[in-house]
Design a protein around this motif. Structure first.
Motif, PDB file in Angstrom:
ATOM      1  N   THR A 129       0.828  -1.207   0.000  1.00 39.72           N
ATOM      2  CA  THR A 129       0.000   0.000   0.000  1.00 39.72           C
ATOM      3  C   THR A 129       0.858   1.251   0.000  1.00 39.72           C
ATOM      4  O   THR A 129       0.547   2.231  -0.678  1.00 39.72           O
ATOM      5  N   GLY A 130       1.958   1.227   0.736  1.00 38.53           N
ATOM      6  CA  GLY A 130       2.866   2.372   0.751  1.00 38.53           C
ATOM      7  C   GLY A 130       3.458   2.643  -0.623  1.00 38.53           C
ATOM      8  O   GLY A 130       3.527   3.803  -1.065  1.00 38.53           O
ATOM      9  N   VAL A 131       3.857   1.590  -1.322  1.00 40.35           N
ATOM     10  CA  VAL A 131       4.393   1.752  -2.679  1.00 40.35           C
ATOM     11  C   VAL A 131       3.295   2.269  -3.612  1.00 40.35           C
ATOM     12  O   VAL A 131       3.528   3.176  -4.419  1.00 40.35           O
ATOM     13  N   PHE A 132       2.096   1.701  -3.501  1.00 42.84           N
ATOM     14  CA  PHE A 132       0.947   2.153  -4.293  1.00 42.84           C
ATOM     15  C   PHE A 132       0.716   3.648  -4.084  1.00 42.84           C
ATOM     16  O   PHE A 132       0.582   4.407  -5.046  1.00 42.84           O
ATOM     17  N   ASN A 133       0.689   4.078  -2.829  1.00 40.78           N
ATOM     18  CA  ASN A 133       0.447   5.496  -2.522  1.00 40.78           C
ATOM     19  C   ASN A 133       1.585   6.382  -3.016  1.00 40.78           C
ATOM     20  O   ASN A 133       1.350   7.494  -3.506  1.00 40.78           O
ATOM     21  N   LEU A 134       2.815   5.914  -2.907  1.00 45.63           N
ATOM     22  CA  LEU A 134       3.961   6.679  -3.393  1.00 45.63           C
ATOM     23  C   LEU A 134       3.896   6.859  -4.912  1.00 45.63           C
ATOM     24  O   LEU A 134       4.180   7.937  -5.434  1.00 45.63           O
ATOM     25  N   LEU A 135       3.497   5.809  -5.608  1.00 43.15           N
ATOM     26  CA  LEU A 135       3.356   5.917  -7.065  1.00 43.15           C
ATOM     27  C   LEU A 135       2.292   6.947  -7.435  1.00 43.15           C
ATOM     28  O   LEU A 135       2.502   7.777  -8.327  1.00 43.15           O
ATOM     29  N   TRP A 136       1.153   6.926  -6.734  1.00 42.13           N
ATOM     30  CA  TRP A 136       0.109   7.903  -7.027  1.00 42.13           C
ATOM     31  C   TRP A 136       0.547   9.319  -6.687  1.00 42.13           C
ATOM     32  O   TRP A 136       0.204  10.263  -7.398  1.00 42.13           O
ATOM     33  N   ALA A 137       1.288   9.470  -5.611  1.00 40.24           N
ATOM     34  CA  ALA A 137       1.787  10.805  -5.257  1.00 40.24           C
ATOM     35  C   ALA A 137       2.729  11.318  -6.344  1.00 40.24           C
ATOM     36  O   ALA A 137       2.671  12.498  -6.730  1.00 40.24           O
ATOM     37  N   THR A 138       3.574  10.442  -6.864  1.00 43.01           N
ATOM     38  CA  THR A 138       4.509  10.831  -7.925  1.00 43.01           C
ATOM     39  C   THR A 138       3.750  11.229  -9.188  1.00 43.01           C
ATOM     40  O   THR A 138       4.071  12.233  -9.830  1.00 43.01           O
ATOM     41  N   VAL A 139       2.740  10.448  -9.544  1.00 40.20           N
ATOM     42  CA  VAL A 139       1.929  10.782 -10.718  1.00 40.20           C
ATOM     43  C   VAL A 139       1.246  12.136 -10.520  1.00 40.20           C
ATOM     44  O   VAL A 139       1.215  12.966 -11.442  1.00 40.20           O
ATOM     45  N   THR A 140       0.740  12.376  -9.329  1.00 44.11           N
ATOM     46  CA  THR A 140       0.083  13.658  -9.051  1.00 44.11           C
ATOM     47  C   THR A 140       1.055  14.820  -9.237  1.00 44.11           C
ATOM     48  O   THR A 140       0.713  15.827  -9.862  1.00 44.11           O
ATOM     49  N   VAL A 141       2.252  14.675  -8.718  1.00 42.72           N
ATOM     50  CA  VAL A 141       3.259  15.733  -8.873  1.00 42.72           C
ATOM     51  C   VAL A 141       3.586  15.942 -10.349  1.00 42.72           C
ATOM     52  O   VAL A 141       3.662  17.082 -10.817  1.00 42.72           O
ATOM     53  N   LEU A 142       3.766  14.856 -11.086  1.00 42.25           N
ATOM     54  CA  LEU A 142       4.045  14.993 -12.522  1.00 42.25           C
ATOM     55  C   LEU A 142       2.903  15.695 -13.249  1.00 42.25           C
ATOM     56  O   LEU A 142       3.135  16.512 -14.147  1.00 42.25           O
ATOM     57  N   MET A 143       1.677  15.397 -12.869  1.00 47.50           N
ATOM     58  CA  MET A 143       0.526  16.031 -13.512  1.00 47.50           C
ATOM     59  C   MET A 143       0.445  17.519 -13.197  1.00 47.50           C
ATOM     60  O   MET A 143      -0.022  18.307 -14.018  1.00 47.50           O
ATOM     61  N   ILE A 144       0.879  17.894 -12.031  1.00 44.74           N
ATOM     62  CA  ILE A 144       0.825  19.310 -11.639  1.00 44.74           C
ATOM     63  C   ILE A 144       1.989  20.081 -12.247  1.00 44.74           C
ATOM     64  O   ILE A 144       1.814  21.163 -12.807  1.00 44.74           O
ATOM     65  N   ILE A 145       3.189  19.545 -12.146  1.00 45.18           N
ATOM     66  CA  ILE A 145       4.384  20.253 -12.608  1.00 45.18           C
ATOM     67  C   ILE A 145       4.530  20.199 -14.119  1.00 45.18           C
ATOM     68  O   ILE A 145       4.957  21.172 -14.730  1.00 45.18           O
ATOM     69  N   ARG A 146       4.200  19.090 -14.729  1.00 38.98           N
ATOM     70  CA  ARG A 146       4.336  18.894 -16.166  1.00 38.98           C
ATOM     71  C   ARG A 146       5.618  19.516 -16.694  1.00 38.98           C
ATOM     72  O   ARG A 146       5.612  20.636 -17.209  1.00 38.98           O
ATOM     73  N   PRO A 147       6.709  18.810 -16.606  1.00 41.26           N
ATOM     74  CA  PRO A 147       7.989  19.364 -17.074  1.00 41.26           C
ATOM     75  C   PRO A 147       7.877  19.947 -18.492  1.00 41.26           C
ATOM     76  O   PRO A 147       7.320  19.322 -19.376  1.00 41.26           O
ATOM     77  N   GLY A 148       8.383  21.118 -18.631  1.00 41.81           N
ATOM     78  CA  GLY A 148       8.359  21.804 -19.924  1.00 41.81           C
ATOM     79  C   GLY A 148       7.138  22.673 -20.148  1.00 41.81           C
ATOM     80  O   GLY A 148       7.058  23.388 -21.131  1.00 41.81           O
ATOM     81  N   SER A 149       6.186  22.623 -19.218  1.00 42.04           N
ATOM     82  CA  SER A 149       4.974  23.443 -19.397  1.00 42.04           C
ATOM     83  C   SER A 149       5.239  24.851 -18.870  1.00 42.04           C
ATOM     84  O   SER A 149       6.222  25.130 -18.221  1.00 42.04           O
ATOM     85  N   THR A 150       4.286  25.710 -19.119  1.00 42.94           N
ATOM     86  CA  THR A 150       4.413  27.078 -18.629  1.00 42.94           C
ATOM     87  C   THR A 150       4.216  27.163 -17.129  1.00 42.94           C
ATOM     88  O   THR A 150       4.617  28.116 -16.492  1.00 42.94           O
ATOM     89  N   THR A 151       3.582  26.138 -16.533  1.00 40.84           N
ATOM     90  CA  THR A 151       3.390  26.121 -15.088  1.00 40.84           C
ATOM     91  C   THR A 151       4.461  25.312 -14.386  1.00 40.84           C
ATOM     92  O   THR A 151       4.506  25.259 -13.177  1.00 40.84           O
ATOM     93  N   GLY A 152       5.326  24.630 -15.176  1.00 31.43           N
ATOM     94  CA  GLY A 152       6.367  23.786 -14.603  1.00 31.43           C
ATOM     95  C   GLY A 152       7.514  24.601 -14.022  1.00 31.43           C
ATOM     96  O   GLY A 152       7.617  25.806 -14.210  1.00 31.43           O
ATOM     97  N   ALA A 153       8.363  23.895 -13.314  1.00 29.24           N
ATOM     98  CA  ALA A 153       9.518  24.555 -12.671  1.00 29.24           C
ATOM     99  C   ALA A 153      10.562  24.924 -13.695  1.00 29.24           C
ATOM    100  O   ALA A 153      10.677  24.379 -14.734  1.00 29.24           O
TER     101      ALA A 153
END
Length: 153
Positions: A129-153
């Protein structure tokens, strides 16, 4: 149309994945408590397992709306999205192959009057479950940051 698809994708993620992550996280602790209050804990385990099963099925809407959104945005080939897809598939695999069957086994073990669930089962479920939750957290961060986007870092 893109805004509607994105809204549906985010809502599906919140409403489907959220309950699974919470219920799956609560299951190992409830499993550890079965030795003290067997009937009450078993009812809790059954409820948590049902939440995981039902919302995992509903969760298929997340990638469906996600692919539709990505297609309308023209980002299907972007590295951040491909990484998100791979991580989402890994999370789904952990849920389908480890968490749900592990919960099924735990429920079967707690049904036998003389059986006490092994602490190892609760530890394995907690780890998966911890690995499952970590994977979802990582996906969420990728969806928010979207490398290369105008909202990305």
């Amino acid at each position: 149309m893109t805004k509607i698809l994105l809204s549906l994708h985010v809502l599906a993620a919140i409403l489907a994945v959220g309950p699974v992550t919470v219920a799956a996280s609560m299951f190992p602790a409830a499993l550890r408590r079965t030795t003290g209050d067997r009937d009450g804990a078993r009812t809790t385990l059954q409820t948590l397992h049902r939440i995981c099963r039902v919302y995992a099925g509903i969760g298929i809407a997340v990638p469906v709306f996600g692919f539709a959104t990505a297609s309308s945005l023209g980002v299907l080939g972007d590295a951040w999205l491909i990484t998100s897809i791979v991580l989402t598939a890994a999370a789904a695999g952990i849920l389908i192959l480890l968490i749900l069957p592990g919960q099924d086994r735990a429920l079967t073990d707690t049904a036998a009057p003389a059986e006490t669930p092994a602490p190892a089962a609760a530890h394995r479920l907690a780890m998966a479950t911890g690995v499952f939750n970590l994977l979802w957290a990582t996906v969420t961060v990728l969806m928010i940051i979207r490398p290369g986007s105008t909202t990305g870092a």
